[in-house]
Each structure stands twice: as C-alpha cells, then as structure tokens.
Write a protein that holds these residues in place. Structure first.
Motif, PDB file in Angstrom:
ATOM      1  N   GLY A   1      -9.149  -0.270  -5.875  1.00  0.00           N
ATOM      2  CA  GLY A   1      -9.979   0.912  -5.895  1.00  0.00           C
ATOM      3  C   GLY A   1      -9.442   2.090  -5.128  1.00  0.00           C
ATOM      4  O   GLY A   1     -10.148   3.064  -4.875  1.00  0.00           O
ATOM      5  N   THR A   2      -8.170   2.028  -4.739  1.00  0.00           N
ATOM      6  CA  THR A   2      -7.528   3.147  -4.027  1.00  0.00           C
ATOM      7  C   THR A   2      -6.453   3.744  -4.931  1.00  0.00           C
ATOM      8  O   THR A   2      -6.054   3.139  -5.939  1.00  0.00           O
ATOM      9  N   PRO A   3      -5.942   4.929  -4.576  1.00  0.00           N
ATOM     10  CA  PRO A   3      -4.848   5.513  -5.374  1.00  0.00           C
ATOM     11  C   PRO A   3      -3.608   4.630  -5.423  1.00  0.00           C
ATOM     12  O   PRO A   3      -2.770   4.797  -6.316  1.00  0.00           O
ATOM     13  N   ALA A   4      -3.494   3.676  -4.471  1.00  0.00           N
ATOM     14  CA  ALA A   4      -2.309   2.807  -4.445  1.00  0.00           C
ATOM     15  C   ALA A   4      -2.411   1.645  -5.422  1.00  0.00           C
ATOM     16  O   ALA A   4      -1.390   1.000  -5.715  1.00  0.00           O
ATOM     17  N   GLU A   5      -3.598   1.358  -5.941  1.00  0.00           N
ATOM     18  CA  GLU A   5      -3.741   0.245  -6.866  1.00  0.00           C
ATOM     19  C   GLU A   5      -2.836   0.454  -8.079  1.00  0.00           C
ATOM     20  O   GLU A   5      -2.847   1.511  -8.710  1.00  0.00           O
ATOM     21  N   LYS A   6      -2.016  -0.535  -8.357  1.00  0.00           N
ATOM     22  CA  LYS A   6      -1.039  -0.557  -9.458  1.00  0.00           C
ATOM     23  C   LYS A   6       0.112   0.431  -9.249  1.00  0.00           C
ATOM     24  O   LYS A   6       1.066   0.422 -10.016  1.00  0.00           O
TER      25      LYS A   6
ATOM     26  N   ILE B   1       2.020  -6.618  -7.067  1.00  0.00           N
ATOM     27  CA  ILE B   1       1.469  -5.314  -7.463  1.00  0.00           C
ATOM     28  C   ILE B   1       0.150  -5.114  -6.738  1.00  0.00           C
ATOM     29  O   ILE B   1      -0.741  -5.965  -6.786  1.00  0.00           O
ATOM     30  N   ALA B   2       0.009  -3.998  -6.074  1.00  0.00           N
ATOM     31  CA  ALA B   2      -1.187  -3.718  -5.277  1.00  0.00           C
ATOM     32  C   ALA B   2      -2.452  -3.849  -6.115  1.00  0.00           C
ATOM     33  O   ALA B   2      -2.573  -3.233  -7.179  1.00  0.00           O
ATOM     34  N   GLY B   3      -3.373  -4.677  -5.647  1.00  0.00           N
ATOM     35  CA  GLY B   3      -4.650  -4.862  -6.321  1.00  0.00           C
ATOM     36  C   GLY B   3      -4.597  -5.673  -7.587  1.00  0.00           C
ATOM     37  O   GLY B   3      -5.619  -5.820  -8.265  1.00  0.00           O
ATOM     38  N   VAL B   4      -3.431  -6.251  -7.908  1.00  0.00           N
ATOM     39  CA  VAL B   4      -3.278  -6.937  -9.200  1.00  0.00           C
ATOM     40  C   VAL B   4      -2.874  -8.390  -9.040  1.00  0.00           C
ATOM     41  O   VAL B   4      -3.536  -9.291  -9.566  1.00  0.00           O
ATOM     42  N   ASP B   5      -1.783  -8.672  -8.324  1.00  0.00           N
ATOM     43  CA  ASP B   5      -1.294 -10.047  -8.291  1.00  0.00           C
ATOM     44  C   ASP B   5      -0.542 -10.355  -6.999  1.00  0.00           C
ATOM     45  O   ASP B   5      -0.371  -9.501  -6.124  1.00  0.00           O
ATOM     46  N   GLY B   6      -0.112 -11.618  -6.928  1.00  0.00           N
ATOM     47  CA  GLY B   6       0.676 -12.046  -5.781  1.00  0.00           C
ATOM     48  C   GLY B   6      -0.058 -11.868  -4.463  1.00  0.00           C
ATOM     49  O   GLY B   6      -1.288 -11.913  -4.387  1.00  0.00           O
ATOM     50  N   THR B   7       0.696 -11.652  -3.419  1.00  0.00           N
ATOM     51  CA  THR B   7       0.111 -11.518  -2.082  1.00  0.00           C
ATOM     52  C   THR B   7      -0.558 -10.174  -1.864  1.00  0.00           C
ATOM     53  O   THR B   7      -1.105  -9.924  -0.786  1.00  0.00           O
ATOM     54  N   LEU B   8      -0.534  -9.288  -2.863  1.00  0.00           N
ATOM     55  CA  LEU B   8      -1.253  -8.008  -2.788  1.00  0.00           C
ATOM     56  C   LEU B   8      -2.462  -7.971  -3.714  1.00  0.00           C
ATOM     57  O   LEU B   8      -3.078  -6.921  -3.887  1.00  0.00           O
TER      58      LEU B   8
ATOM     59  N   ALA C   1       0.289   3.243   2.377  1.00  0.00           N
ATOM     60  CA  ALA C   1       0.446   3.032   0.930  1.00  0.00           C
ATOM     61  C   ALA C   1      -0.391   4.026   0.137  1.00  0.00           C
ATOM     62  O   ALA C   1       0.075   4.591  -0.874  1.00  0.00           O
ATOM     63  N   VAL C   2      -1.621   4.279   0.566  1.00  0.00           N
ATOM     64  CA  VAL C   2      -2.484   5.250  -0.119  1.00  0.00           C
ATOM     65  C   VAL C   2      -1.902   6.651  -0.002  1.00  0.00           C
ATOM     66  O   VAL C   2      -1.909   7.429  -0.975  1.00  0.00           O
ATOM     67  N   LEU C   3      -1.395   7.002   1.162  1.00  0.00           N
ATOM     68  CA  LEU C   3      -0.776   8.315   1.344  1.00  0.00           C
ATOM     69  C   LEU C   3       0.427   8.488   0.420  1.00  0.00           C
ATOM     70  O   LEU C   3       0.603   9.559  -0.188  1.00  0.00           O
ATOM     71  N   LEU C   4       1.242   7.447   0.291  1.00  0.00           N
ATOM     72  CA  LEU C   4       2.421   7.549  -0.576  1.00  0.00           C
ATOM     73  C   LEU C   4       2.010   7.693  -2.040  1.00  0.00           C
ATOM     74  O   LEU C   4       2.609   8.470  -2.794  1.00  0.00           O
ATOM     75  N   ALA C   5       0.998   6.945  -2.449  1.00  0.00           N
ATOM     76  CA  ALA C   5       0.535   7.045  -3.838  1.00  0.00           C
ATOM     77  C   ALA C   5      -0.118   8.396  -4.107  1.00  0.00           C
ATOM     78  O   ALA C   5      -0.141   8.856  -5.254  1.00  0.00           O
ATOM     79  N   SER C   6      -0.650   9.049  -3.066  1.00  0.00           N
ATOM     80  CA  SER C   6      -1.310  10.347  -3.218  1.00  0.00           C
ATOM     81  C   SER C   6      -0.335  11.512  -3.060  1.00  0.00           C
ATOM     82  O   SER C   6      -0.681  12.657  -3.368  1.00  0.00           O
TER      83      SER C   6
ATOM     84  N   LEU D   1       5.471  -4.748   5.223  1.00  0.00           N
ATOM     85  CA  LEU D   1       5.271  -4.390   3.822  1.00  0.00           C
ATOM     86  C   LEU D   1       6.386  -3.433   3.428  1.00  0.00           C
ATOM     87  O   LEU D   1       6.530  -2.359   4.016  1.00  0.00           O
ATOM     88  N   SER D   2       7.174  -3.823   2.432  1.00  0.00           N
ATOM     89  CA  SER D   2       8.298  -2.992   1.993  1.00  0.00           C
ATOM     90  C   SER D   2       8.422  -3.056   0.485  1.00  0.00           C
ATOM     91  O   SER D   2       8.272  -4.125  -0.120  1.00  0.00           O
ATOM     92  N   GLY D   3       8.698  -1.915  -0.127  1.00  0.00           N
ATOM     93  CA  GLY D   3       8.856  -1.887  -1.572  1.00  0.00           C
ATOM     94  C   GLY D   3       8.887  -0.483  -2.110  1.00  0.00           C
ATOM     95  O   GLY D   3       9.515   0.404  -1.512  1.00  0.00           O
TER      96      GLY D   3
END
Length: 965
Positions: A424-429, A411-418, A479-484, A444-446
C-alpha cells in the motif's frame, strides 16, 4: 547534539548542502525533486531515531545511485564497513551468475566397481558421488534408483558408498554460532546433500492433556535419533525447545504443546550429513526393487576407479537462484560458494569460493576494504560497505545475467522476504531487494524504480540494533522515498544539524575523523569526574552507537560482582559423605564433592594461576583425616549452575581454544588441560609433549613430527568436537621455542572428579575396584565433612581483569544469578547486572548475553561503559575495581602499550579484542591532575588490528598529556 548527526561524513555533506542552498535565490529554494530533498528526508528520519532509547544505538550505511542519470543521489556512512547478514548473498549469487552462468546445472553421479551380470547382479560396490547440488531431493534419489533399475540392475552384492570429496570437510561456516546448529538455517555442508541436509519434524498435540505429542519426520531416517520429552497441555499455547548436543545425532524436543494448538514444525540438522544421504539412498534403492546384500555396509569413500552408470542433473541455476534469494536460503548460498571454489579454483572450500567472488568484485571496481567469510551472511565476520554493494549492483546492469538476478530478488509487497512489507505504499512492486536480518543486524539492498521511471541502485546496511522494528522502519522509509523520487520535498522546517563543539574537539577530532575515513566505527566518550554535570563531558563521538564491546563487557560483570557479592566474598567447594568420617581409615560409602562456581579450582602444576583450592589440598585433607580407602563412588554435584556449557553466540570453530572454555559449577583448571611441547632433538622424530595434569580423562593422539628449521610450521592442537580426544598434528621445526596450549575439555565436573580420584590414588588413598566417577546431587541425608574456600573476590577480580580471563568472567556471571536469583544461569546473571547498573545511574538499553564479551550478540555503547566506570567511582568497592584494571605500560593486557607516553603508569583500563572489534575503557589523569573516565569502542574492518589499538593509544596518551590552560 544527537549521535547520528555528529558523524563526520554526514555533517560535512549537510554543511555543503547549507552552502548550496544559501547560494540559490530565495524563490528558488524549493528543493522539490532534488537529491538534496532526498538527503534531507533521510537525515531527518535518522535523527528521529536518536529521540527513542530503543533506537538511539543503531547506525546505518546508506548509498543510493541513479543508474539512469548515472549520478550519486545520497550517501550516509557509505564507506564504513558493516556486518551485512544475508545481503552477503548478493556477493555470492552475482559471482555465481558471472562464473557459472544462469544455465549451470549441478550433477550427481552413480558409479559401480565390479561387473553387472546378465541377470542384473552387481558384484561390486555402488557409489553415489555428489558435486554440490544444493537442491537434491528424496524424489531425485528415487528417480536415480528407478533409472538404475531400468538399466537392468536388480541386486547389489557389495557396499553402498558415498563420495563427498568434491568439497572440503569443513561442515560449518567460519564463525557460525554453536547455538544455531540445531536449526535448518545452519545446516552442515557436504558435496553430497539431500533435503538441504536437514529433517523436517512436525509436532502434533495428543488427543488430551497429559498425552505424549506425536512427532513425525520427513524424510524418515534411522540416522538421527529423535527424543520426545514433550507433553500435551490444555489450551492453545505451546512452549517447545529443540536441542542437539554438539557432535551428536540426537535431537531432543522438550516443553509443552496445547491440545488445541496448531502443529509445530521445525527444520533440524545432523552431523556428517553424507551418511544421512546414504541412509535415504539405501531406502530409495530398496523401494525401487533393487535388492541389497543383507550385510552390505554403508560407508564414505573417495572415488578412484569405477564404471559410470548414471548422471542426474539439477534444475538450472537460474531457477535455484530464485529460491535462494527470495527465501534467503543459507544452505543454497553456502553450497554455491563452495561450488565456485571447486569449479574455478579446484578447491571446494569457502575460502576458494570467496577468492572467486573477489575476482568478480574486482571487475566491478571493488578491490579491497571488505571481508567475506561465508556465502550466506550467517557469519558475523563478514564486513562490507554500502558503496561496495551499490558498485556491484551497478556492475550487474551491464551483464547478460542482469534479468536472472533481478527475477530472483524479493518484490516489495508481493513475494519472498518482502511479501509483507511496503504494501500500500509507493514502493509496492517498485522495489526489488535482498533482505538480511539477524540479531543486531538488518540490511536491504537492491533496485527501486523511481516515480520518473529512473532506475536506482541502493544499499541500506544497519548494525547496532536494539529493537529490529526501527531498522525496518528506516529501510521502508528510504524505499518509499526512492519510489517517490523526484516528487519529494524537504521536510518543513528542516535544518541540517551542526556538530557540537567539545572541550577536546581540537585535540581528538582529527583522530576520530581519521577513524571514520578508514571505514571503521568508533564510539568515544571522555568525561571529567570532578566537574559539574554540564561541564563534565569533554568529548563525544558516536557516543550512543551500539557496538560489540569484546572484553570491555567484563567491566560490567566485575563491577556487579564487587557491588553485589562484596570484595571479601569467597567461593566454596563442599565435601560430603554418606556417613560421618570413619575412624578406622576405611570409608564405606560414597564421597560427594559439590561445586559453587569457584573459578580458581586447580592442580598444583603449571596450570595454577592463583592461590586457592587445589586437588592436592583436598587429597591432603582426606589423608589428614586418616582415610586410606574408599569403598564407594565419587559423585560430583554441579547443580548450582545450569547445564549450558557455552555462552550463547560463541563460535563453533573456537571450541579447541582456551578462551572458549566449557562451564560448570564444579570446574577445574579453568576448564582446560595443558599440553606442553617442543621440537625433538632430531628432525623426523615425534614432537615430545607433556600433558598437565597427568590424567586419563583426555585421550591425546600425537601425530606431530619434528622437521628441519626453515620448514613450514604446521603444528596444531585440536580437540575432536564434543569429545575429549585431542589431536596433535603437523610439523614443528627445529629451533622453535618450547610452548604450550591449553585445551578445553567436555563435562567439567567429570574432569574435576577424575583428576581428584587420580590425585587421591597418588596420595595413597585407594578406591575399590568397582568404584565409579559420576555426576549427581548430594542427597539430603548426606553428612557434610568440610568445605574449602577460595581467595577473596577482590583477588579473583584482579586476575580476571588484568588477564582478561573469559572463564573467570562467565563463572562470576552465573554465580551472580545463583546467589541473587537462585538460578545459576547467564541470563539470570545478566538480570542482576542490569539491575545493579541501573542503581549506578546507567541506562540499560543495551544487549548483554554473556559475562566475558566473547559473544557478538553483545551490543553496548561507549556511553554505557563510561557510565559504569563513573558509577563505580562512587561505590565502596571502587578501589578494588580500580586496582583490578591493567596499568598502561606496566602490567596485564596493557603491559606493552603506551610505553614512553604520559599514559604510562597512569591510565588504568580494560582492553577488549575480537576480529573486527577493539575496545579500551578506563581511567586516566591529565597532566594537571584532572581525573577522566573514557571509553573507546571500535568495530569494523581494518587491514591490521593494530590500527584500532593505535587509535586508542593516541587518544589516551593525548588525554594524559592534556593540560587545561
């Protein structure tokens, strides 16, 4: 025009975007919330990479699909194949969920032969059988032992046997790099494994500088020997290296650790890990109070009969999957792949497991156009596309195991290799995705949850990375663009790029576009040598993309050798004695032979490919001096080069083949022996073989049989890893033409010395009975008797390039390091190459690791290679360089290519071929006599390798036929 925006698929999409926007009324041109805005932002991010020499070479395949609205949002080279690194784990784990299910548990079983007495004594063998559990721990073995104790077993009077036969005996993945083997992420595979078939070694500094650091091992075992060559030094810094000689269970720690430094920890591997499990198992049985017969042996077996005593079950697959994907665990992935083969195909191999993955991919709509060689992505022989990955991720959404997969993704900004990315970006979590990273590769795929709540599947595969930061930055930007999304708008002032038109665009664009459409990546440069700079570029396509060049890298090595050493340079081999030459024919002392990297040293037999120094010549010289007997030792000095025998990044499974030679400053017959073979007269008879040179240095075990014509040819010649035992096996049908194989040998200097000793004996020069052959250094007080010299470098370079000889190239690279840097290493040689090319006007923002191009760590662009070729035209050694290149349709590796075309007897070029790699770079004249330099470097998956060479031949033939009207 910059490289990335010239890609065919990209500019066609952008031109369509222009037309779409042109059709919209002016007030409606705000692209906020549209897929066009998404595309514009990503394309601008890509184009920015072309402005920095540290990022200009990377190339990306990107695909984004809106799962909620069921539409494609974006694609960039989405159908081109890329090496995926650990994104390959998604293929493996999704297939695992599909075929095994989230609740699958691996088992480990214990059996007994013989009876257990009323007193708890097993009068028979105890057998531990593995079924591929990747998560088995020392604690699990302790629990199994305790369970046996509870069942009343108190003593075992037989053997301790381990059975790993559920998997095949292949220990490493296809194409894995030998220099990765010592590390835990490249652990050997077996159906019976514990602690991921590795040891965790912790290094702690001594109490004061000068003390020996303390090493601890977890789990403790005597199966592996750890050699501590470390030293404690002042300060907080550490410089620690870890080595494990190929085929050996010796781990060598060397270097320094600061007295104030934090403990250093490394996961290290071992050979034949099932016996490692057996050692740990024996410890756990003893710790549980089960007595073992003092003479009880520990051996491997294949269970045929036995009484089941206990079955241990692993955690459910869904729990193991979390560790696999979040931590990107290679061992888990490889064990899973072999488990799929065993459970679904009845064969615990990576090949069978890949067939199972293929079955799942076919259901997902991916039927062809990719290659899977391992389960983890550690192999650089894997090729996939971004669209294939997105199709698979889309398929998962309709499966019952969807949640199990998604819970396993970082999970982006939370665990594992991310964990440390996108904070602190829109992609976090909002982004869950599998990472993938190794030299030159990042992926990076998911899935991403967009700002409007839509769920997006995406894949970003990036190759050709010179500095990894830029690849991660691009991924994070996407990733930020996709989350936004869809709350985004096109960048201010953004205009889609239009590709440049070149002099030869009409001629070569159709060929380049065909290559693009096939899924491969082709870097192409054509430049006129006799025109002004502004008019010199006749054609470019992906000119700056960093690609694996294969043997085109030899163009750099040989250009530098001619420039730095000179065309008349000769290699020397020196002979010394402890004393001056004797006058009575009997020499009382040691004989020394010192090598200086001569790649042509040979024996006078079918292994000879060039004139130069032979063992027979050396023996003849000694005989001419009247020597009849040597009462001393033969000592070989190879200290002019380092001890690195193989190029970094060479594949472990190539080590039996001639093109993967072992290197040393004193090496004979290009580091190989030759085995000639042909069928016997009658079926059923052994295959006759002939070893050249006739030496006792290697042990040849011939188990091959002649069979009737029409039967399958299974004949094979392989060398036991890390040894000089060569096995000849399989069936050779009657009617098979006589042939030969060259096989590399270990310890090149000892090989040369052994053959020299045998040659001297054959020439009538005897040694005393206690004489030995060993490696050492010539002492300062030794007397130089003579030196032998090779043919001129121009002749050596000609053979090297025309035959594309890897051994010659690697010896030249180390020689450059030795002569110009005082260090006979590949790394020092590379420094000389880059410095030399810079003086020729070549940018050095590329990665060169070896001299031959055998490693896939090399990354270079077509422009770099073309610039080397152009730079050499202005050098005094140009004619020798030109003469060394194969001539189309005439000789060398181009002997059978471009025959009957205008390129025949015209184009002079260096070829390069690896699986998934093909290159051709050199010189050609047009029909009206204009001199061109060209470079064509192709990477990717093609069903037939001939497809890539056909593209090259079409381009070069078209250049040769071109007439400027």
């Amino acid at each position: 025009m910059k490289r990335l925006l010239k890609r065919t698929g990209c500019w066609i999409m952008l031109m369509l975007l222009v037309f779409q926007l042109a059709a919209v009324p002016a007030l409606a041109q705000d692209t906020t919330g549209t897929s066009e805005a998404l595309a514009a932002n990503i394309e601008q991010a890509i184009s920015e990479l072309d402005k920095d020499p540290n990022s200009i070479g990377l190339h990306a395949g990107i695909a984004v699909y809106d799962l909620t609205d069921e539409k494609v949002l974006y694609g960039h080279n989405a159908d081109r194949t890329y090496v995926p690194a650990s994104n390959m784990k998604l293929f493996t784990t999704i297939a695992g969920l599909d075929k095994l299910g989230p609740d699958y548990q691996w088992k480990t079983e214990v059996y007994a032969t013989g009876k257990v007495s009323a007193g708890g004594v097993l009068n028979g063998d105890l057998i531990l059988k593995g079924f591929g559990d990747p998560s088995l721990t020392v604690a699990d073995l302790q629990a199994i032992a305790a369970a046996l104790k509870e069942k009343g077993i108190k003593q075992v009077n037989g053997k301790l046997l381990v059975d790993e036969s559920y998997f095949d005996p292949t220990r490493l993945g296809y194409g894995w790099m030998w220099d990765d083997e010592v590390y835990g992420y490249s652990a050997q595979l077996s159906a019976l494994a514990v602690h991921k078939n590795m040891l965790t070694i912790t290094v702690e500094p001594g109490k004061k500088a000068g003390d020996t650091p303390v090493l601890t091992m977890e789990p403790a075992t005597e199966y592996v020997q750890v050699v501590n060559q470390l030293q404690t030094v002042a300060g907080k810094d550490s410089d620690i290296s870890v080595q494990r000689p190929r085929g050996k269970n010796t781990i060598i720690f060397s270097g320094t650790i600061g007295v104030e430094a934090a403990p250093y920890q490394e996961d290290v591997t071992m050979e034949d890990p099932a016996l490692y499990v057996a050692d740990i198992w024996k410890q756990r049985l003893t710790a549980s109070g089960i007595k073992l017969h003092p003479q009880a042996s520990v051996e491997k077996t294949t269970l045929s009969t036995g009484t089941p005593l206990y079955t241990h079950l692993s955690k459910p697959f869904s729990e193991i999957l979390v560790e696999l994907n979040k931590d990107s665990d290679n061992f888990y992935a490889e064990m899973l792949l072999k488990t799929l083969g065993a459970t679904e195909k009845g064969e615990g191999s990576a090949e069978a497991g890949s067939e199972v993955v293929a079955d799942v991919l076919k259901r997902a709509g991916v039927e062809a156009g990719y290659v899977q060689k391992d389960g983890s992505g550690l192999s650089r022989f894997n090729w996939i596309t971004a669209n294939q990955m997105v199709k698979l991720l889309t398929f998962v959404q309709d499966q019952e195991y969807r949640d199990a997969l998604e819970k396993s993704l970082p999970i982006a900004g939370v665990d594992g290799t991310l964990k440390n990315r996108l904070k602190g970006t829109p992609a976090e979590k909002m982004v869950i995705a599998k990472t993938g990273s190794m030299g030159g590769v990042n992926s990076l795929s998911g899935y991403a949850t967009a700002k409007n709540g839509n769920k997006l599947a995406f894949s970003i595969l990036i190759n050709g990375i010179y500095k990894s930061k830029y690849a991660r930055d691009l991924q994070d930007k996407v990733a930020v663009l996709l989350a936004s999304y869809p709350d985004i708008k096109a960048p201010d002032g953004y205009k889609p790029a239009v590709p440049d038109a070149y002099k030869l665009s009409a001629l070569l664009d159709p060929i380049a576009e065909e290559a693009d459409a096939s899924g491969i990546t082709a870097g192409i440069v054509v430049k006129a040598l006799d025109q002004e700079q502004g008019e010199a570029i006749w054609y470019e396509h992906e000119a700056d993309t960093l690609l694996t060049p294969a043997s085109n890298l030899k163009l750099l090595t040989t250009a530098t050798a001619l420039a730095q050493l000179g065309k008349d340079y000769q290699f020397k081999t020196e002979m010394y004695g402890s004393t001056p030459l004797p006058k009575n024919g009997v020499y009382q002392g040691d004989l020394y032979l010192k090598g200086y990297g001569d790649p042509t040293l040979h024996t006078e037999d079918n292994l000879k490919v060039q004139e130069g120094v032979s063992m027979e010549e050396i023996a003849a010289w000694l005989k001419e001096q009247g020597i009849k007997r040597i009462n001393g030792n033969l000592i070989l000095d190879e200290s002019y080069f380092d001890q690195e025998r193989l190029g970094l990044g060479w594949s472990w499974d190539d080590e039996s083949y001639y093109y993967n030679p072992l290197l040393g400053a004193l090496a004979l017959n290009r580091g190989t022996v030759m085995i000639e073979f042909q069928p016997a007269v009658r079926a059923g008879d052994p295959v006759p073989i002939n070893l050249l040179p006739k030496t006792k240095y290697v042990n040849v075990i011939n188990e091959a049989k002649t069979v009737n014509s029409g039967q399958e040819n299974t004949f094979a010649i392989e060398r036991d890893r890390g040894t000089n035992t060569i096995r000849v096996t399989g069936n050779l049908p009657l009617g098979t033409a006589p042939d030969y194989e060259r096989v590399p040998v270990e310890d090149p200097a000892l090989y040369a010395g052994t053959v020299l000793g045998e040659t001297l004996e054959n020439a009538g020069i005897s040694f005393s009975g206690n004489s030995t052959v060993s490696v050492g250094t010539v002492p300062q007080q030794a007397v130089k008797w003579t030196e032998f010299t090779s043919e001129p470098l121009s002749e050596i370079v000609s053979y090297l390039n025309k035959k594309s000889d890897n051994f010659y190239a690697e010896m030249l690279l180390k020689t450059l390091g030795a002569v110009k840097r005082g260090e006979g290493s590949s790394s020092a040689g590379v420094e000389v190459v880059q410095e030399t090319l810079s003086t020729l006007g070549v940018e050095t923002n590329f990665d060169m690791v070896d001299g031959s191009g055998l490693t896939r760590y090399n990354l270079i662009s077509a422009r770099h290679i073309a610039d080397v070729l152009e730079g050499m035209t202005k050098h005094a050694a140009y004619q020798e360089y030109l003469d060394s290149l194969p001539i189309a349709g005439v000789d060398g590796t181009l002997k059978n290519r471009m025959k009957g075309t205008a390129a025949e007897n015209n184009a002079r070029a260096k070829t390069g071929t690896l699986t998934g790699v093909s290159s051709l770079s050199g010189y050609v004249q047009t029909k009206d006599g204009q001199k061109l330099v060209f470079s064509i470097v192709i990477n990717g998956y093609a069903p037939k390798s001939e497809y890539m060479t056909a593209i090259q031949d079409r381009i070069v033939s078209a250049l040769a036929s071109y007439e400027d009207k």
